[in-house]
Design an enzyme around this catalytic site. Sequence first.
Site, PDB file in Angstrom:
ATOM      1  N   ARG A  16     -31.072 -35.429  46.241  1.00 16.95           N
ATOM      2  CA  ARG A  16     -30.789 -35.644  48.218  1.00 16.95           C
ATOM      3  C   ARG A  16     -33.045 -35.637  48.442  1.00 16.95           C
ATOM      4  O   ARG A  16     -32.921 -34.775  49.922  1.00 16.95           O
ATOM      5  CB  ARG A  16     -30.537 -33.744  48.506  1.00 16.95           C
ATOM      6  CG  ARG A  16     -29.268 -33.894  47.376  1.00 16.95           C
ATOM      7  CD  ARG A  16     -27.636 -32.723  48.835  1.00 16.95           C
ATOM      8  NE  ARG A  16     -29.089 -31.788  48.206  1.00 16.95           N
ATOM      9  CZ  ARG A  16     -28.812 -29.886  48.268  1.00 16.95           C
ATOM     10  NH1 ARG A  16     -28.149 -29.908  49.801  1.00 16.95           N
ATOM     11  NH2 ARG A  16     -29.636 -29.050  47.703  1.00 16.95           N
ATOM     12  N   LYS A 111     -13.893 -39.141  60.330  1.00 14.22           N
ATOM     13  CA  LYS A 111     -13.762 -39.397  58.980  1.00 14.22           C
ATOM     14  C   LYS A 111     -13.666 -40.769  58.353  1.00 14.22           C
ATOM     15  O   LYS A 111     -12.568 -41.740  59.295  1.00 14.22           O
ATOM     16  CB  LYS A 111     -12.385 -38.452  58.453  1.00 14.22           C
ATOM     17  CG  LYS A 111     -12.511 -36.900  58.241  1.00 14.22           C
ATOM     18  CD  LYS A 111     -11.749 -36.399  57.432  1.00 14.22           C
ATOM     19  CE  LYS A 111     -12.283 -34.817  57.258  1.00 14.22           C
ATOM     20  NZ  LYS A 111     -13.450 -34.479  55.990  1.00 14.22           N
ATOM     21  N   ILE A 431     -11.579 -15.652  63.820  1.00 11.69           N
ATOM     22  CA  ILE A 431     -10.656 -16.662  63.418  1.00 11.69           C
ATOM     23  C   ILE A 431     -11.231 -15.429  62.035  1.00 11.69           C
ATOM     24  O   ILE A 431     -11.036 -16.923  60.389  1.00 11.69           O
ATOM     25  CB  ILE A 431     -11.226 -18.291  63.461  1.00 11.69           C
ATOM     26  CG1 ILE A 431     -10.417 -17.890  64.483  1.00 11.69           C
ATOM     27  CG2 ILE A 431     -10.333 -19.140  62.159  1.00 11.69           C
ATOM     28  CD1 ILE A 431      -9.472 -17.885  64.633  1.00 11.69           C
ATOM     29  N   SER A 433     -14.867 -15.615  59.140  1.00  8.44           N
ATOM     30  CA  SER A 433     -16.158 -15.705  59.177  1.00  8.44           C
ATOM     31  C   SER A 433     -17.351 -14.887  60.852  1.00  8.44           C
ATOM     32  O   SER A 433     -16.669 -15.504  62.078  1.00  8.44           O
ATOM     33  CB  SER A 433     -17.061 -16.384  59.016  1.00  8.44           C
ATOM     34  OG  SER A 433     -16.873 -17.547  59.640  1.00  8.44           O
ATOM     35  N   HIS A 694     -18.092 -24.330  68.461  1.00  4.27           N
ATOM     36  CA  HIS A 694     -19.676 -25.211  67.926  1.00  4.27           C
ATOM     37  C   HIS A 694     -20.584 -25.113  68.683  1.00  4.27           C
ATOM     38  O   HIS A 694     -21.842 -26.356  68.272  1.00  4.27           O
ATOM     39  CB  HIS A 694     -18.496 -27.085  67.723  1.00  4.27           C
ATOM     40  CG  HIS A 694     -17.381 -26.438  66.517  1.00  4.27           C
ATOM     41  ND1 HIS A 694     -16.669 -26.300  67.425  1.00  4.27           N
ATOM     42  CD2 HIS A 694     -17.105 -26.081  65.432  1.00  4.27           C
ATOM     43  CE1 HIS A 694     -15.640 -26.185  66.644  1.00  4.27           C
ATOM     44  NE2 HIS A 694     -16.342 -26.392  64.808  1.00  4.27           N
TER      45      HIS A 694
HETATM   46  N1  GLN Z   1     -11.709 -17.985  58.419  1.00  9.55           N
HETATM   47  C1  GLN Z   1     -12.978 -19.413  58.116  1.00  9.55           C
HETATM   48  C2  GLN Z   1     -13.672 -18.955  59.269  1.00  9.55           C
HETATM   49  O1  GLN Z   1     -13.660 -18.102  59.857  1.00  9.55           O
HETATM   50  C3  GLN Z   1     -12.453 -20.598  59.098  1.00  9.55           C
HETATM   51  C4  GLN Z   1     -12.834 -21.900  59.042  1.00  9.55           C
HETATM   52  C5  GLN Z   1     -12.387 -22.878  58.974  1.00  9.55           C
HETATM   53  O2  GLN Z   1     -11.428 -23.047  59.418  1.00  9.55           O
HETATM   54  N2  GLN Z   1     -13.481 -24.024  58.328  1.00  9.55           N
HETATM   55  O3  GLN Z   1     -14.721 -19.351  58.511  1.00  9.55           O
HETATM   56 ZN    ZN Z   2     -11.370 -23.449  61.772  1.00 13.61          ZN
END
Ligand code: GLN
Ligand code: ZN
Length: 761
Positions: A16, A111, A431, A433, A694
């Site tokens: 890398r 992508k 969600i 994490s 994000h």
């Molecule tokens: N459960 C995962 C998180 O919260 C979902 C990650 C994702 O959607 N890529 O990190």
């Molecule tokens: Zn996600």
Amino acid sequence: MVKAANLGFPRVGAHRELKKAVEAYWRGDGDAAALQQTARALRARHWRLQADAGITIVPSNDFSLYDHVLDATVTFGAVPARFAGAGASALDRKFAMARGTGDVPAMEMTKWFDTNYHYIVPELDADQQFALADEAPLDAWREAKALGIETRPVLVGPVTFLSLAKAKDGSAPIALIDRLLPVYRALLAKLAAAGVAAVQIDEPILATDLSAAQRDAFAHAYRALAAENRAITVAAYFGALGDNLPLALGLPVQGLHLDLVRGADDLEPALAGAPDGLTLSLGLVEGRNIWRTDLTRALAQVERAVARLDADRVVVAPSCSLLHCPVDLAHETDLDAELKSWLAFATQKLDEVAALAQAAGQGRAAAAAAFDASDAAAAARTGSPRVHRDAVQARLAAVDAGMSRRSTPFAARRKAQAQAFELPPLPTTTIGSFPQTADVRKARAAHRRGELGDAEYQAFLERKTDDCIRRQEDIGIDVLVHGEFERNDMVEYFGEQLDGFAFTRNGWVQSYGSRCVKPPVIFGDVARPQPMTVRWSAYAQSRTEKLMKGMLTGPVTILQWSFVRDDQPRADTCRQIALAIRDEVVDLEAAGIRLIQIDEPALREGLPLRHRAWQAYLDWATECFRLSASGVRDETQIHTHMCYSEFNDIIASIAALDADVISIETSRSDMELLDAFTRFNYPAEIGPGVYDIHSPRVPDQAEMGALIDKALQVLKPEQLWINPDCGLKTRDWPEVEAALRRMTAAAQEARARLPQRVAAE
Ligand code: GLN
Ligand code: ZN
């Protein structure tokens, strides 16, 4: 003589090096000269490697400091106006286009076909002007020439370039073909004048459904280009050409490259239909996966072609650019010898291509060692008990339709769950994490190196989980998560605990810019020797009175983000993973976890390139999800999560997942993406993200409140959950806490405004 060609080589370097140099430059730790020096050294090494391997047609201009489509956009003079003053140099301007600056937003990224490589989307408009702004392809050719290596420059084809572009004003970029062609002609003329003997023009769009406008553009464009230079090989890849094959065979060019790994059925019609003088480049070595080629089988195809066309009109090549493969298997010192003998990375694939060309010319004996190793690997894989496990196969054979159905329809489950949970209306959750802060990464690394003992590491993770739970309670979130501190990656974490998976040390593949991923290798039947997450979820649940949501990665996403075995249908491998996840779901339920989220962010990216193949994929993909989710009681609530922005065309399949709750990303589009769910009359519960994780920006309560109101205009209150749009692992605690407090306040305020009827329900 059958020639050996390559279409593209990984840029990043076996260690890398490019990633490190580019990121150092961005940090200000090195100047442009140092970066260019590293890049030049990598190109030189890779050209030499290919030539030494016996590749006679070596690509140039396949290299890029960030992305080759971005490079083409700059070469064709299509830099969007907002970047006119960005960056102190052409290099900085290019990076600004990819990454944005403080004031100027980056270009869109998406992508590259169905790969995990992301390109920078050209941004055009109806008045777009093009001009040959640099001679990068010629510079690259000259650089190789100076090293004594004759190369074939690679260009992104005009039809593919325009097909992948987006016009902000809603016009169709393909209509710009006549403006773009003079630039290609000028470039081809310059290349020819400099002595470039042949050019590779990539048109992977040929493997997709083409509109009439695209077909016309092909015929028209290549007539124009052939007037400048006939020594063009059009490279199509990523799938069979099928109905586009006659069009491709009719292009007035010297050569056509076909992906015969994914499009094996193209060979016979191509041999039958190739006009006199057309050279066929046979893509027989898989460029998208890491398995050793079955050379005996591939050679039979080369021999068929030679018998039909003559050796001079046959070229052997990888199926596509090797960009999508890791660089060199030699660095995999941790893989066992047997497994290693089944694999080939980019460097090894060059040898395979060369061996095929050699055997086609001089007979198999001329490349006996390569053929023997290939035969041995094929035989070993076919018979290996590591690959074929009777118990897994028997279980798969015994799967019946009932196993992929919840026992009761959603409406009845909903009632049972509502009674059991007693959640307020508009319940809040996240969600999965929470911030993976430096201390978490440090502890994980120390544990991996053996510097931190198992017990200490576990204790550390428990402290992190406790802290995460306490913070969620303090904020007032309704359904908690444990935080995923024990996970490095949502696929790797599961793969490491499942049988049938292997992990490389250095199997990095470029994902976007300097970012690389290291997909696991699924080599054999998948089984779950023991529970994978139960310990963490049960621990977390034991630390709170609130509901704790279990957190799993779904079978389709695990499949999609791995190198998958090529000796059985992907659907079967996916079903095996689904059974392993099913066991985990059932064990979580038994351990007292009453809500279980099965993430499927990669469901959509598995869609085949051809529309007519979509439904078959969606059928098995949704079946696999349901297989993983359907082993539980009515009272156990299954959540799923997806984070991509286009639901309209697959909404029926999202509904077919039959999840009780889905959380999705919508905040960036101002809830517009909810349209798909409302138009379809989506039956179950939905958590449209109310803030964009994000970005480091903490939205205010009113902003989130407005999004909740917007969602309530189209969703029934009893359908709506309140959550961020994705996991929080990349963020910092202060911003996460601030944002979640405001989110919770916004939810409370919205609840207060709900009609009594719902609050009383
Ligand atoms: N459960 C995962 C998180 O919260 C979902 C990650 C994702 O959607 N890529 O990190
Ligand atoms: Zn996600």
